[in-house]
Design a protein around this motif. Structure first.
Motif, mmCIF file in Angstrom:
data_model
loop_
_atom_site.group_PDB
_atom_site.id
_atom_site.type_symbol
_atom_site.label_atom_id
_atom_site.label_comp_id
_atom_site.label_asym_id
_atom_site.label_seq_id
_atom_site.Cartn_x
_atom_site.Cartn_y
_atom_site.Cartn_z
ATOM 1 N N UNK A 125 0.842 -1.197 0.000
ATOM 2 C CA UNK A 125 0.000 0.000 0.000
ATOM 3 C C UNK A 125 0.876 1.245 0.000
ATOM 4 N N UNK B 296 -3.070 3.977 1.550
ATOM 5 C CA UNK B 296 -3.909 3.120 2.387
ATOM 6 C C UNK B 296 -4.753 2.250 1.472
ATOM 7 N N UNK B 297 -5.023 1.028 1.898
ATOM 8 C CA UNK B 297 -5.677 0.065 1.014
ATOM 9 C C UNK B 297 -7.069 0.543 0.591
ATOM 10 N N UNK B 298 -7.840 1.068 1.527
ATOM 11 C CA UNK B 298 -9.218 1.457 1.185
ATOM 12 C C UNK B 298 -9.223 2.693 0.282
ATOM 13 N N UNK B 299 -8.355 3.647 0.549
ATOM 14 C CA UNK B 299 -8.273 4.844 -0.307
ATOM 15 C C UNK B 299 -7.859 4.456 -1.730
#
Lengths: 124, 363
Positions: free
Chosen positions: B31, B34-37
């Protein structure tokens, strides 16, 4: 504001009278990465110091959150059910996990001050 | 630990502050921000992935005469030039040695794209099945690969390149010129979004990486986001969901097996069709934000019926999702499962794949 103490497992606690507010450290939140779920404890649950208090999951890992001090859960941060990312944004303030009642300040002697915790992090 | 290999973009990842971790023998970016972003950026804009670790083999010669036609579970000779096909390299027992894509570059030329950890073994296995009359080479080291994926990928491509590669339909590919060198552009990917896989000489990949990232619509994404993206659309991950002891039938991937042709493992699959499967794939959606994870147990009541092979929190669905293998008949669509690991229990419902079908893949 009262002083913050830390465990080796990266929880923090602040005691105000007989109430303790508990969460995970900014370091822990950063290491976990995006937090996706918090398993909040039931109010009324009684825990001993260093017992499992709650659970936390991130995109990378699932871990336990331990009680930094003994006590009875009197409140939980319900907002984390829908917005666990608040722990990433504000681990040591808005991202608190639970409040414990009936705590004994003497147990703080088993924990680290912020200065000691910062030293501990350097040693990891 | 074994010696990890670095891609030609290692310095770029470090400069961007990536978290690096081993994957398939390579030191890869997991990452950046960040993984979700990064996942969200790929679903909404355009994400750039360093996929230089994957393998590429070049085959030159008659497809049938050189033996390539019988190597995989699909026919290579029937792939029109400029198209590609997904399928499997199987062992004698029907187990999956690798899942891969073959690109038909010319009448007598094909490129095989494989997973990273399987490169050496795949090459040896494929070479052993060829007649020796074709030229078959491992070009992985000198070949770089970037994936540009997301609804804005075509607009970004069009800013830099000729219309032909930019306007390719899904699963089409073309030999073209990028940065003045020969490259292959393919409308494929691993995210469920409109996207491109670009193969070019490793010596030039840094230039292309920087060119894309200078566009504000593009952000780098790591393997963490890639794993969430692919599971949301139900793609298998080699080594987790499929492996040498799992057949395409068990994995629910028989659509990529052509029984009208010969291939190694065919007899075993035909036998399995008659004798019955030992396990079958199941997809499930968790009733909370809890994430199932690799190796968690799949249960119905008190009965353990299988094991989770992939699981994540899905940002698109707002809940945990997973796939795993279960005893045949134990997890019909709509059934309630319990996913267990130590003291963790989560309720889940068996659903159809994909979990998420809203992507820009075919647009």
């Amino acid at each position: 504001m009262s002083e913050t103490y830390f465990t080796k497992e990266h929880e923090w606690v602040r005691i105000d009278g007989s109430t303790a507010t508990v969460g995970i450290s900014e370091h822990a939140a950063h290491e976990l990465g995006d937090i996706t779920f918090i398993e909040l404890p039931q109010t009324g649950k009684t825990v001993k110091q260093f017992d499992v208090l709650a659970g936390i999951e991130s995109v990378k890992a699932a871990s336990d959150i331990y009680a930094p001090v003994s006590g009875t859960v009197s409140a939980v941060n319900d907002g984390l059910n829908d917005a666990p990312e608040v722990v990433n944004e504000s681990a040591e303030d808005a991202g608190w996990i639970a409040k414990l009642e009936g705590v004994d300040a003497a147990e703080l002697s088993n924990l680290m001050t912020r200065a000691q915790y910062d030293e501990y992090l350097k040693s990891l | 630990m074994e010696n990890l290999k670095d891609t030609p973009l290692y310095d770029e990842h470090v400069r961007l502050g990536a978290l690096m971790a081993p994957f398939g023998g390579w030191n890869m970016p997991i990452q950046y921000e960040g993984i979700i972003a990064e996942h969200k950026w790929c679903r909404e804009k355009a994400a750039l992935f360093d996929i230089c670790h994957m393998g590429e083999f070049l085959y030159k010669g008659d497809i049938v005469g050189g033996g390539l036609e019988d190597v995989f579970t699909f026919s290579v000779k029937s792939i029109p030039v400029g198209r590609s096909r997904y399928g499997f390299l199987l062992n004698d027992e029907g187990g999956i040695i690798d899942d891969l894509i073959v690109f038909r570059l010319a009448e007598d030329e094909a490129m095989v794209v494989t997973n990273a950890a399987t490169i050496d073994n795949d090459f040896a296995v494929i070479a052993s099945r060829l007649s020796g009359r074709a030229n078959f080479t491992d070009i992985s080291a000198e070949t770089a690969k970037l994936d540009l994926q997301g609804p804005l990928a075509r607009e970004v491509m069009s800013r830099f390149f000729d219309p032909e590669p930019c306007n390719l339909p899904y699963f089409r590919s073309t030999k073209t010129t990028i940065l003045g060198v020969e490259a292959i552009v393919s409308r494929t990917g691993y995210t469920g979004e409109l996207g491109y896989e670009i193969f070019l000489p490793a010596t030039r990949v840094k230039e292309l990486w920087q060119l894309f990232l200078a566009d504000e619509r593009v952000k780098p994404a790591g393997l963490g986001a890639r794993d969430v993206l692919r599971l949301e659309v139900g793609y298998s991950l080699y080594g987790s969901d499929i492996d040498e002891v799992t057949t395409p039938l068990e994995a629910g991937l028989e659509a990529f097996v052509n029984f009208d042709k010969e291939f190694v493992g065919k007899a075993a699959l035909l036998h399995q069709q008659k004798a019955g499967l030992a396990k079958v794939k199941a997809a499930f959606r968790v009733g909370s934000r809890r994430s199932p994870r690799h190796h968690y147990e799949i249960c119905t009541g008190d009965d353990t019926v299988g094991t989770v092979t992939s699981g994540v929190f899905s940002p698109m669905l707002g809940c945990g999702i997973g796939i795993g293998f279960v005893r045949p008949g134990s997890a019909p669509l709509g059934a309630t499962l319990t996913i267990r690991h130590e003291k963790v229990n989560m309720e889940a419902e068996v659903v159809e794949l994909p979990f998420y079908a809203g992507g820009s893949l075919r647009s």
